[in-house]
Design an enzyme around this catalytic site. Structure first.
Site, PDB file in Angstrom:
ATOM      1  CG  HIS A 163      -1.972   0.860   1.440  1.00 47.50           C
ATOM      2  ND1 HIS A 163      -1.835   2.225   1.385  1.00 47.50           N
ATOM      3  CD2 HIS A 163      -3.278   0.640   1.712  1.00 47.50           C
ATOM      4  CE1 HIS A 163      -3.011   2.797   1.615  1.00 47.50           C
ATOM      5  NE2 HIS A 163      -3.901   1.855   1.813  1.00 47.50           N
ATOM      6  CD  GLU A 265      -3.331   1.338  -1.814  1.00 45.56           C
ATOM      7  OE1 GLU A 265      -3.878   0.267  -1.506  1.00 45.56           O
ATOM      8  OE2 GLU A 265      -3.794   2.452  -1.511  1.00 45.56           O
TER       9      GLU A 265
END
Ligand code: TA6
Length: 294
Positions: A163, A265
């Site tokens: 992420h 991400e």
């Protein structure tokens, strides 16, 4: 994140030292090519700074290093699920204590390998046997590989994400290309939408792009560079920024923090854990993100 001032606990080699920020131990790498930091809490990369450049990785000034909370910024390891499809949000890996397994170095850079195994607390929320390795390769570019293996006697399913919070000079001037033509809009109840242009944000965004290009580029006229993200082992790429209201609502992000990052991400997205990727006993999967600047 500036790691140079942090007190050294253990010197492991010419390039690798364990330092501490509040209650979190960080593997600090200082090499000719780049410096970097990887927390044992969460296996969380908190810095990657090629020589002479601003950090590619954004960290919140208000991130909580208490060894319990997930860190705000960096590269959270979201596993064995992505999002809020179960609790804790984004899985337990980002809140777990990882073990330093190995570090190697040569003139091209440093490789740091961390490991995570099941514990009472992981089994309480996800009753499966696994082995997770995080390979962090620091050199001209940063390559992060989350390698998970099913060590159970039965198949299990999972999702996840690396992420990444990328640093940008000014979110409104950063131009992102390569996200692909289709996305699931998390801000519109998961509506499937089309639109593959260059993205220059003026408001909050939270999208799962289902057909991203091999290279995603964030062009940054303020820091005068382009960040390149290349992912593998994913099925989508998420783009997220909470904007002003979202940042104000987070206790671990400064109010204007949203202006200087963009999350891009590497994601294995699934609407539920059961609909995630299946690994049979003995099988492995690698989720990868590689970051560079030009
Ligand atoms: O990846 C985007 C996202 O899932 C958003 O929906 C947003 O909530 C973000 O992650 C941050 O999640 P966190 O649990 O770290 O606050």
């Amino acid at each position: 994140m500036n790691l140079e001032q942090l007190p050294a606990l253990t010197v492991l080699s010419d390039n690798v030292t364990i330092v501490e920020k509040d209650d979190v131990k960080i593997v600090r790498v200082i090499h000719e090519k780049a410096s970097a930091g990887i927390c044992l809490h969460g296996g969380h990369v908190v810095s990657f700074q090629p020589k002479g450049q601003p950090d590619l990785i954004w960290m919140s000034e208000q991130a909580i290093f208490d060894g319990k909370a997930a860190l705000r910024g960096g590269i959270p390891v979201c596993w064995p699920w992505f999002g809020r499809i179960a609790a804790p949000a984004h899985g337990f890996a980002r809140n777990s204590e990882w073990t330093l397994l190995e570090h190697r170095e040569n003139e091209n850079g440093v490789i740091v390998e961390l490991g995570l195994l099941p514990s009472e607390s992981t089994l309480a929320v996800w009753p499966h046997q696994f082995q997770a390795h995080l390979l962090v390769e620091i050199g001209d570019e940063l390559k992060v590989t989350l390698d998970v293996t099913n060590t159970d006697t039965q198949a299990w399913t999972f999702s996840g994400a690396l992420h990444t919070y990328l640093t940008v000079g000014d979110i409104e001037q950063a131009a992102t290309t390569g996200m692909g033509p289709e996305y699931i809009d998390s801000l519109k109840d998961g509506e499937i939408c089309q639109g593959g242009e260059t993205l220059q944000l003026t408001d909050t965004i939270d999208r799962v792009y289902t057909q991203p290009s091999a290279q995603i580029t964030v062009q940054d006229p303020v820091l005068n560079r382009s960040l390149v993200v290349e992912n593998q082992g994913h099925n989508s790429a998420v783009l997220w920024n909470p904007w002003a209201e979202g940042a104000q609502g987070m206790g671990d992000m400064q109010d204007d923090g949203y202006q200087t990052f963009l999350c891009v991400e590497s994601t294995l997205h699934a609407p539920s854990i059961e609909q995630g990727k299946t690994l049979q006993p003995g099988e492995s999967h690698q989720l990868v993100t590689t970051l560079s600047s030009k």
